[in-house]
Design a protein around this motif. Structure first.
Motif, PDB file in Angstrom:
ATOM      1  N   TYR A   1       7.737   4.133  -0.104  1.00  0.00           N
ATOM      2  CA  TYR A   1       6.396   3.552  -0.199  1.00  0.00           C
ATOM      3  C   TYR A   1       6.452   2.059   0.072  1.00  0.00           C
ATOM      4  CZ  TYR A   1       4.967   7.859  -2.558  1.00  0.00           C
ATOM      5  OH  TYR A   1       4.705   9.171  -2.865  1.00  0.00           O
ATOM      6  N   VAL A   2       5.446   1.559   0.778  1.00  0.00           N
ATOM      7  CA  VAL A   2       5.213   0.123   0.853  1.00  0.00           C
ATOM      8  C   VAL A   2       4.160  -0.194  -0.202  1.00  0.00           C
ATOM      9  CG1 VAL A   2       4.441  -1.825   2.248  1.00  0.00           C
ATOM     10  CG2 VAL A   2       5.703   0.049   3.323  1.00  0.00           C
ATOM     11  N   LEU A   3       4.537  -1.005  -1.206  1.00  0.00           N
ATOM     12  CA  LEU A   3       3.592  -1.412  -2.242  1.00  0.00           C
ATOM     13  C   LEU A   3       3.134  -2.834  -1.978  1.00  0.00           C
ATOM     14  CD1 LEU A   3       5.016  -0.053  -5.616  1.00  0.00           C
ATOM     15  CD2 LEU A   3       3.595   1.084  -3.923  1.00  0.00           C
ATOM     16  N   ASP A   4       1.856  -3.085  -2.182  1.00  0.00           N
ATOM     17  CA  ASP A   4       1.325  -4.433  -2.035  1.00  0.00           C
ATOM     18  C   ASP A   4       1.944  -5.339  -3.092  1.00  0.00           C
ATOM     19  OD1 ASP A   4      -0.678  -6.693  -2.605  1.00  0.00           O
ATOM     20  OD2 ASP A   4      -1.489  -5.808  -0.782  1.00  0.00           O
ATOM     21  N   GLY A   5       2.451  -6.492  -2.663  1.00  0.00           N
ATOM     22  CA  GLY A   5       3.132  -7.394  -3.575  1.00  0.00           C
ATOM     23  C   GLY A   5       2.221  -8.184  -4.484  1.00  0.00           C
ATOM     24  N   VAL A   6       0.917  -8.023  -4.353  1.00  0.00           N
ATOM     25  CA  VAL A   6      -0.039  -8.701  -5.230  1.00  0.00           C
ATOM     26  C   VAL A   6      -0.750  -7.699  -6.133  1.00  0.00           C
ATOM     27  CG1 VAL A   6      -2.143 -10.099  -5.327  1.00  0.00           C
ATOM     28  CG2 VAL A   6      -0.376 -10.623  -3.633  1.00  0.00           C
ATOM     29  N   THR A   7      -1.246  -6.617  -5.544  1.00  0.00           N
ATOM     30  CA  THR A   7      -2.012  -5.634  -6.328  1.00  0.00           C
ATOM     31  C   THR A   7      -1.169  -4.466  -6.802  1.00  0.00           C
ATOM     32  OG1 THR A   7      -2.606  -4.280  -4.402  1.00  0.00           O
ATOM     33  CG2 THR A   7      -4.037  -6.159  -4.918  1.00  0.00           C
ATOM     34  N   TRP A   8       0.017  -4.265  -6.197  1.00  0.00           N
ATOM     35  CA  TRP A   8       0.924  -3.149  -6.497  1.00  0.00           C
ATOM     36  C   TRP A   8       0.304  -1.797  -6.157  1.00  0.00           C
ATOM     37  CZ3 TRP A   8       5.414  -4.968  -6.335  1.00  0.00           C
ATOM     38  CH2 TRP A   8       5.656  -6.266  -6.804  1.00  0.00           C
ATOM     39  N   GLN A   9      -0.664  -1.804  -5.271  1.00  0.00           N
ATOM     40  CA  GLN A   9      -1.204  -0.562  -4.749  1.00  0.00           C
ATOM     41  C   GLN A   9      -0.339  -0.076  -3.582  1.00  0.00           C
ATOM     42  OE1 GLN A   9      -5.589  -0.562  -4.236  1.00  0.00           O
ATOM     43  NE2 GLN A   9      -5.469  -2.666  -4.926  1.00  0.00           N
TER      44      GLN A   9
ATOM     45  N   GLY B   1       4.669  -7.271   0.806  1.00  0.00           N
ATOM     46  CA  GLY B   1       4.969  -5.931   0.328  1.00  0.00           C
ATOM     47  C   GLY B   1       6.395  -5.787  -0.158  1.00  0.00           C
ATOM     48  N   TYR B   2       6.630  -4.668  -0.836  1.00  0.00           N
ATOM     49  CA  TYR B   2       7.963  -4.283  -1.316  1.00  0.00           C
ATOM     50  C   TYR B   2       8.165  -2.806  -0.991  1.00  0.00           C
ATOM     51  CZ  TYR B   2       8.157  -8.534  -4.210  1.00  0.00           C
ATOM     52  OH  TYR B   2       8.171  -9.837  -4.658  1.00  0.00           O
TER      53      TYR B   2
END
Length: 201
Positions: A39-47, A71-72
Motif C-alpha cells: 500500500y501507498v499511504l498518504d504521509g499526512v492523512t495516513w489514508q 507517501g510511505y
C-alpha cells in the motif's frame, strides 16, 4: 522505524487528487510476502492512496493519486492498520518512475524523480554534516524547491531560523502550496512566535 497509523479513511475521499500522468513504484525483495498487498499511504492523512498484490516477491504500483504528495510504503494482508508493516522511508509522489533502493540506515530510500533524488541526497549528507551545514543545505533546498519537498523541510528549519527568516522563506512559496497541510502546520508554529530573540515584544 515505525510510523503510527491513525484511522484509515475511505480512499474515495481522495478521489479528486489526481494528476495527468502519475507515478510508478515497482520493486522486488525477499522480505515481500506473496499474497499480501503493498500500500501507498498518504504521509499526512495516513489514508491508502493505492495498492498492488505482491507476486513472486515483487509489486508494481502505477497511480495518479498523489494525495498530499508525500507517501510511505506499507505491506499487509489488508489496509487495516493492525495488518500493516512499514517497509520504506518517506517518498515524494511525483510524476515519473520512483526507484526503490536499499540503504544502510533506512529500510528503503527512493530515487528517480527530482524531489526524491534531492531528499535522499540530503539524508545521506546529514549523516556526517554539522548542524550549521545541515541548516545551510536545508535553506538552499527550500529556496530551490518551493514545492512539497520545501514544505517537508520547512518545519525543521524553525529550529535554526528566526521568525523573520522563516516569514521570508515562506513568502517564496506559490499560493497553492501555501495551503498544503505541512506548510500550514509550519505557518501556525511560526505565527505563534511573538518576536525574535533580541526584539521587543
Amino acid at each position: 522505524m515505525k510510523t503510527p497509523i491513525t484511522l484509515l479513511l475511505p480512499v474515495c475521499l481522495l478521489a479528486g487528487c489526481t494528476a495527468q500522468t502519475g507515478y510508478v513504484i515497482e520493486h522486488s525483495s525477499p522480505q515481500y510476502t506473496d499474497g499480501k498487498y503493498m500500500y501507498v499511504l498518504d504521509g499526512v492523512t495516513w489514508q491508502p492512496l493505492d495498492s498492488a498484490r505482491i507476486e513472486n516477491s515483487a509489486f508494481r504500483i502505477a497511480s495518479r493519486n498523489k494525495g498530499s504528495g508525500i507517501g510511505y510504503l506499507y505491506m499487509g494482508a489488508s489496509s487495516n492498520p493492525a495488518d500493516l508493516a512499514q517497509v520504506g522511508y518517506l517518498m515524494f509522489l511525483e510524476d515519473g518512475d520512483i526507484r526503490t533502493l536499499p540503504d544502510s540506515t533506512f529500510e528503503f530510500v527512493y530515487r528517480g524523480t527530482p524531489m526524491n533524488d534531492a531528499y535522499t541526497a540530503f539524508q545521506q549528507f546529514r549523516k556526517t554534516a554539522t548542524p550549521a551545514q545541515q541548516r545551510d543545505r536545508m535553506l538552499e533546498l527550500v529556496r530551490q524547491n518551493p514545492n512539497t519537498l520545501g514544505c517537508q523541510l520547512l518545519e525543521s528549519l524553525t529550529e535554526y531560523c528566526t521568525k523573520t527568516e522563516m516569514d521570508s522563506l515562506m513568502a517564496g512559496f506559490p499560493a497553492d502550496l501555501q495551503q498544503h497541510p505541512l506548510f500550514l502546520k509550519t505557518k501556525k508554529r511560526v505565527d505563534a512566535i511573538r518576536a525574535d530573540m533580541g526584539m521587543p515584544y
